[in-house]
Design an enzyme around this catalytic site. Structure first.
Site, PDB file in Angstrom:
ATOM      1  N   HIS A  60       0.981  -1.285   0.109  1.00 37.34           N
ATOM      2  CA  HIS A  60      -0.113   0.001  -0.117  1.00 37.34           C
ATOM      3  C   HIS A  60       0.793   1.428   0.067  1.00 37.34           C
ATOM      4  O   HIS A  60       1.215   1.800   1.143  1.00 37.34           O
ATOM      5  CB  HIS A  60      -0.789  -0.131   1.158  1.00 37.34           C
ATOM      6  CG  HIS A  60      -1.998   0.653   1.136  1.00 37.34           C
ATOM      7  ND1 HIS A  60      -3.365   0.578   1.497  1.00 37.34           N
ATOM      8  CD2 HIS A  60      -2.158   2.189   0.810  1.00 37.34           C
ATOM      9  CE1 HIS A  60      -4.302   1.516   1.350  1.00 37.34           C
ATOM     10  NE2 HIS A  60      -3.511   2.427   0.700  1.00 37.34           N
ATOM     11  N   ASP A 305       0.758   2.676   3.762  1.00 39.41           N
ATOM     12  CA  ASP A 305      -0.031   3.676   3.252  1.00 39.41           C
ATOM     13  C   ASP A 305       0.779   4.983   2.845  1.00 39.41           C
ATOM     14  O   ASP A 305       0.353   6.156   3.379  1.00 39.41           O
ATOM     15  CB  ASP A 305      -1.300   3.949   4.102  1.00 39.41           C
ATOM     16  CG  ASP A 305      -2.205   4.680   3.224  1.00 39.41           C
ATOM     17  OD1 ASP A 305      -2.196   5.149   2.191  1.00 39.41           O
ATOM     18  OD2 ASP A 305      -3.333   5.229   3.979  1.00 39.41           O
ATOM     19  N   PHE A 323      -5.498  14.490   3.601  1.00 34.22           N
ATOM     20  CA  PHE A 323      -5.128  13.350   4.362  1.00 34.22           C
ATOM     21  C   PHE A 323      -3.956  12.576   4.024  1.00 34.22           C
ATOM     22  O   PHE A 323      -3.596  12.273   2.916  1.00 34.22           O
ATOM     23  CB  PHE A 323      -6.578  12.331   4.352  1.00 34.22           C
ATOM     24  CG  PHE A 323      -7.884  12.650   5.028  1.00 34.22           C
ATOM     25  CD1 PHE A 323      -8.000  12.537   6.271  1.00 34.22           C
ATOM     26  CD2 PHE A 323      -8.733  13.142   4.098  1.00 34.22           C
ATOM     27  CE1 PHE A 323      -9.187  12.925   6.693  1.00 34.22           C
ATOM     28  CE2 PHE A 323     -10.065  13.406   4.507  1.00 34.22           C
ATOM     29  CZ  PHE A 323     -10.112  13.555   6.087  1.00 34.22           C
TER      30      PHE A 323
HETATM   31  O1  DOR Z   1      -4.588   9.394   4.456  1.00 32.27           O
HETATM   32  C1  DOR Z   1      -4.660   8.777   3.130  1.00 32.27           C
HETATM   33  N1  DOR Z   1      -4.203   9.410   2.202  1.00 32.27           N
HETATM   34  N2  DOR Z   1      -5.327   7.780   2.897  1.00 32.27           N
HETATM   35  C2  DOR Z   1      -5.872   7.393   2.067  1.00 32.27           C
HETATM   36  O2  DOR Z   1      -6.625   6.417   1.612  1.00 32.27           O
HETATM   37  C3  DOR Z   1      -5.217   8.143   0.762  1.00 32.27           C
HETATM   38  C4  DOR Z   1      -4.029   8.761   0.859  1.00 32.27           C
HETATM   39  C5  DOR Z   1      -3.859   9.759  -0.057  1.00 32.27           C
HETATM   40  O3  DOR Z   1      -3.957   9.246  -1.171  1.00 32.27           O
HETATM   41  O4  DOR Z   1      -3.474  10.727   0.101  1.00 32.27           O
END
Ligand code: DOR
Length: 425
Positions: A60, A305, A323
């Protein structure tokens, strides 16, 4: 090109070999493992007093290319991955344009090969443009090199679309990864809904936004007798649902991120936008449950992530900041410090959650283990090495990490991908 690793304490998911061994890498494969292999004319890497893991795999990662090369590129992202000990990464499709056709998949794979540091497997979108309506041509995406599909960044909210996606992906044997967040329930929340969101006056994202999708997709997988992989689990209730599903023989797998087993929503207190992440940082009980889920295998994989964002994008009010946080270069340090040194995970379990399990879930049959005949992907770690996370040391183009200033124990020393040294501390 041959490379000989001397004095390797090998940590595989099924066994920690207590006696040092030598590992000969030849033509991209692990050619020989023996008590002593003569040095000959091989390039030598001495692993004395270090641990030798199968190359780490991250299912991820956001590489941002194409479209947001100001945040990250395939080149900077894979350099960051190599520094973090990763030899294979899956990159998410929420780029501009979205990774929803063969041409973009092939372009990313070619660029990753040109850079030559890490194996990159683009994750194709489940729906065209990640709009949640029309399914992509899954067979075309698979033929182009995708090992998995996801609308990550967004949830496939329509149960009917998810049902069809699971049916088609089962037919062509492609993994579906769900971003579990019902946006009608998150309803503009920017942090975990609870005491801290109330005190800070920030809009809360309730845990049920995650768990209703977890529960629904488990039910769909059960009904359709197929697999589903649940991304970045953040809640105690999610762990409970997955544990129950697994006990019933439902083919669900799951992943969790270092920030969800390390930080709570209290970290948002200073309004530091690097703590703004999706799903949000949760309560101490949730953090404990994620750790427990990783320990008993309910949660199969540790993923980062890795979500790079520019300073300009993040330096705004908490409500408006995007985010996400970077994670590739802190994952090993956090996993060793928070889970291995605190005896939540054994070293073998760490090898499983960071290499063997992601290889299994992601369908990488020749990876995830140090054994003769398999790919020459290796990560050498010094478990005792103490270091501090510093902004100036990140190789990622973006620096949005809430872990800056944190002292960690356990550091990547050497990364070897396809028999070639791709990072050396
Ligand atoms: O915090 C996050 N940022 N969660 C996600 O699922 C997507 C990611 C982003 O692409 O910046």
């Amino acid at each position: 090109m041959t490379l000989l690793i001397k004095n390797a304490i090998i940590v595989n998911a099924d066994k920690l070999h207590s006696k040092p061994q030598d590992i000969l890498l030849e033509k991209g494969k692990i050619a020989k493992i023996a008590a002593s292999i003569p040095e000959g004319s091989h390039k030598i890497v001495d692993a004395k007093n270090k641990l030798v893991f199968p190359g780490l795999i991250d299912l991820h990662v956001h590489l941002r290319q194409p479209g947001r090369e100001d945040k990250e590129t395939v080149e900077t992202g894979t350099r960051s991955a190599a520094k973090g000990g990763f030899t294979s990464i899956f990159c998410m499709p929420n780029t501009t344009p979205v990774i929803d056709n063969a041409m973009i998949v092939e372009a990313i794979i070619n660029e990753a090969k040109r850079v030559g540091l890490v194996n990159v497997y683009p994750v194709g979108a489940i729906t065209r443009g990640q709009m949640g309506k029309e399914l992509t041509d899954m067979a075309e995406l698979k033929a182009a090199g995708c090992k998995a599909l996801s609308d990550d960044g967004k949830c496939v909210e329509s149960s009917q679309v998810m049902r069809l996606a699971l049916e088609y992906s089962k037919m062509i044997e492609l993994l579906l990864i769900q971003h579990c967040q019902d946006h009608t329930l998150t309803a503009g929340g920017v942090m975990n809904e609870g005491y801290h969101s109330m005190v800070l006056g920030l809009k809360g994202d309730p845990g049920i936004a995650e768990t209703v999708i977890v529960a629904r997709d488990i039910e769909l997988a059960h009904y359709l007798k197929t697999k589903v992989h649940l991304a970045h689990m953040s809640l105690k209730r999610s762990v409970e649902l997955i544990r129950f599903a697994k006990s019933q023989g439902i083919q669900v797998t799951a992943e969790a991120c270092p920030h969800h087993f390390t930080l709570t929503d209290e970290a948002v207190k200073g309004f530091d936008t690097s703590t703004k992440v999706n799903p949000p940082l949760r309560s101490p009980e949730d953090v404990a449950a994620i750790r427990e889920g990783l320990k008993d295998g309910t949660i199969d994989c540790i993923v980062t992530d890795h979500a790079p964002h520019t300073k300009e994008d993040k330096e705004t009010g908490f409500d408006n900041a995007p985010f996400g946080m970077i994670g590739l270069e802190t994952s090993v340090g956090l996993t060793m410090t928070e889970l291995v040194h605190k005896k939540v995970l054994t070293l073998e379990q760490m090898a499983d959650r960071m290499s063997a399990a992601p290889a299994r879930v992601g369908g990488l049959a020749t990876k995830g283990k140090i054994a003769e005949g398999l790919d020459a992907d290796i990560t050498i770690i010094d478990p005792e090495r103490e270091w501090e996370v510093r902004v100036e040391d990140f190789w990622s183009k973006s620096k949005n990490s809430p872990f800056v200033g944190r002292k960690l124990k356990g550091r990547v020393e050497v990364t070897i991908c396809g028999g070639k040294v791709t990072y050396q501390a």
